[in-house]
Design a protein around this motif. Structure first.
Motif, PDB file in Angstrom:
ATOM      1  N   ALA A   1       1.033  -1.187   0.085  1.00 22.89           N
ATOM      2  CA  ALA A   1      -0.555   0.227  -0.018  1.00 22.89           C
ATOM      3  C   ALA A   1       0.459   1.057   0.030  1.00 22.89           C
ATOM      4  N   CYS A   2       2.078   1.656   1.282  1.00 20.95           N
ATOM      5  CA  CYS A   2       3.241   2.093   1.002  1.00 20.95           C
ATOM      6  C   CYS A   2       3.740   2.906  -0.715  1.00 20.95           C
ATOM      7  N   ARG A   3       3.907   1.733  -1.188  1.00 21.00           N
ATOM      8  CA  ARG A   3       4.101   2.018  -1.941  1.00 21.00           C
ATOM      9  C   ARG A   3       3.133   2.689  -3.706  1.00 21.00           C
ATOM     10  N   ASP A   4       2.142   1.895  -3.401  1.00 20.27           N
ATOM     11  CA  ASP A   4       1.593   2.832  -4.309  1.00 20.27           C
ATOM     12  C   ASP A   4       0.986   4.159  -3.835  1.00 20.27           C
ATOM     13  N   MET A   5       0.765   4.383  -2.925  1.00 22.49           N
ATOM     14  CA  MET A   5       0.302   5.769  -2.110  1.00 22.49           C
ATOM     15  C   MET A   5       1.978   6.560  -2.124  1.00 22.49           C
ATOM     16  N   GLN A   6       3.155   6.101  -2.303  1.00 21.81           N
ATOM     17  CA  GLN A   6       4.160   7.079  -2.750  1.00 21.81           C
ATOM     18  C   GLN A   6       4.249   7.375  -4.143  1.00 21.81           C
ATOM     19  N   LYS A   7       4.090   6.609  -4.968  1.00 16.80           N
ATOM     20  CA  LYS A   7       3.719   6.215  -5.984  1.00 16.80           C
ATOM     21  C   LYS A   7       3.146   7.229  -6.755  1.00 16.80           C
ATOM     22  N   ALA A   8       1.399   7.255  -6.626  1.00 21.22           N
ATOM     23  CA  ALA A   8       0.451   8.342  -6.562  1.00 21.22           C
ATOM     24  C   ALA A   8       1.280   9.956  -6.111  1.00 21.22           C
ATOM     25  N   SER A   9       1.665   9.950  -5.081  1.00 23.57           N
ATOM     26  CA  SER A   9       2.435  11.398  -4.992  1.00 23.57           C
ATOM     27  C   SER A   9       3.187  11.951  -5.888  1.00 23.57           C
ATOM     28  N   LYS A  10       4.748  11.202  -6.219  1.00 19.17           N
ATOM     29  CA  LYS A  10       5.677  11.386  -7.192  1.00 19.17           C
ATOM     30  C   LYS A  10       4.344  11.492  -8.134  1.00 19.17           C
ATOM     31  N   ASN A  11       4.343  10.978  -8.466  1.00 17.35           N
ATOM     32  CA  ASN A  11       3.596  11.471  -9.988  1.00 17.35           C
ATOM     33  C   ASN A  11       2.435  12.614 -10.193  1.00 17.35           C
ATOM     34  N   SER A  12       1.960  13.040  -8.820  1.00 18.10           N
ATOM     35  CA  SER A  12       0.940  14.062  -8.655  1.00 18.10           C
ATOM     36  C   SER A  12       1.972  14.962  -8.924  1.00 18.10           C
ATOM     37  N   ILE A  13       2.987  15.474  -8.776  1.00 15.95           N
ATOM     38  CA  ILE A  13       4.116  16.654  -8.866  1.00 15.95           C
ATOM     39  C   ILE A  13       4.926  16.589 -10.049  1.00 15.95           C
ATOM     40  N   PHE A  14       4.601  15.209 -10.882  1.00 15.37           N
ATOM     41  CA  PHE A  14       4.925  14.688 -12.635  1.00 15.37           C
ATOM     42  C   PHE A  14       3.323  15.777 -13.459  1.00 15.37           C
ATOM     43  N   ASP A  15       2.302  15.785 -12.998  1.00 18.12           N
ATOM     44  CA  ASP A  15       1.078  15.983 -13.124  1.00 18.12           C
ATOM     45  C   ASP A  15       1.278  18.145 -12.639  1.00 18.12           C
ATOM     46  N   LEU A  16       1.924  17.986 -12.128  1.00 18.20           N
ATOM     47  CA  LEU A  16       1.594  19.499 -11.725  1.00 18.20           C
ATOM     48  C   LEU A  16       2.943  20.112 -12.692  1.00 18.20           C
TER      49      LEU A  16
ATOM     50  N   GLU B   1      -4.911  16.370  -8.650  1.00 20.96           N
ATOM     51  CA  GLU B   1      -5.780  16.709  -7.027  1.00 20.96           C
ATOM     52  C   GLU B   1      -6.601  14.737  -6.833  1.00 20.96           C
ATOM     53  N   THR B   2      -6.787  13.879  -8.248  1.00 16.79           N
ATOM     54  CA  THR B   2      -6.538  12.721  -8.333  1.00 16.79           C
ATOM     55  C   THR B   2      -5.901  11.570  -7.506  1.00 16.79           C
ATOM     56  N   GLN B   3      -4.574  11.837  -8.027  1.00 10.88           N
ATOM     57  CA  GLN B   3      -3.243  10.873  -7.176  1.00 10.88           C
ATOM     58  C   GLN B   3      -3.362  11.328  -6.087  1.00 10.88           C
ATOM     59  N   LEU B   4      -3.543  13.104  -6.026  1.00 11.24           N
ATOM     60  CA  LEU B   4      -3.381  12.699  -4.033  1.00 11.24           C
ATOM     61  C   LEU B   4      -5.123  12.506  -3.358  1.00 11.24           C
ATOM     62  N   GLN B   5      -6.064  11.928  -4.068  1.00  5.24           N
ATOM     63  CA  GLN B   5      -6.788  11.412  -3.410  1.00  5.24           C
ATOM     64  C   GLN B   5      -6.678   9.590  -3.152  1.00  5.24           C
ATOM     65  N   THR B   6      -5.890   9.631  -3.606  1.00  4.36           N
ATOM     66  CA  THR B   6      -4.970   8.688  -3.809  1.00  4.36           C
ATOM     67  C   THR B   6      -4.531   7.923  -2.983  1.00  4.36           C
ATOM     68  N   VAL B   7      -3.642   9.104  -2.453  1.00  2.00           N
ATOM     69  CA  VAL B   7      -3.102   9.119  -0.800  1.00  2.00           C
ATOM     70  C   VAL B   7      -3.545   8.994   0.718  1.00  2.00           C
ATOM     71  N   VAL B   8      -4.759   9.921   0.057  1.00  2.00           N
ATOM     72  CA  VAL B   8      -5.248   9.908   1.470  1.00  2.00           C
ATOM     73  C   VAL B   8      -6.483   9.011   1.539  1.00  2.00           C
TER      74      VAL B   8
END
Length: 112
Positions: free
Chosen positions: A1-16, A25-32
């Motif tokens: 689970a942590c790996r998926d959340m870290q990947k989503a956080s990193k991808n959200s930065i690339f999205d920005l 914001e969709t990626q960050l919601q995955t983390v939440v």
């Protein structure tokens, strides 16, 4: 689970960096959502929060939230605003320090 959340956080930065705020914001919601699932485990074993991969997830999350607010509102978000997923002092500071690199990359990409 942590790996998926870290990947989503990193991808959200690339999205920005690509200007895709909605996908960020969709990626960050995955983390939440992932943090909500782990909350009970972390409450029962607080050492897991500060050691290991979850701390890395939270730092990446903080960095992404900080970058998102910086780009949208031209300000630095306070630690207390990190809700719905509260970050601790070390996670916030790590995200804030990493934010400087993202701002530099963003500035270079916009100037070239």
């Amino acid at each position: 689970a942590c790996r998926d959340m870290q990947k989503a956080s990193k991808n959200s930065i690339f999205d920005l960096h690509r200007g895709d705020f909605e996908r960020c914001e969709t990626q960050l919601q995955t983390v939440v959502s992932g943090c909500a699932e782990l909350a009970a485990v972390l409450e029962g074993a607080p050492a897991l929060r500060s050691a290991g991969s979850f701390a890395g997830v939270m730092e990446e999350y903080a960095e992404s939230k900080l970058f998102l607010v910086f780009l949208k509102e031209k300000r630095i978000m306070a630690k207390e605003e990190m809700l719905p997923v509260p970050v601790n002092d070390m996670e916030y500071l790590g995200g804030l320090l990493d934010l400087t690199g993202e701002i530099g990359r963003y500035a270079v990409s916009r100037a070239t």
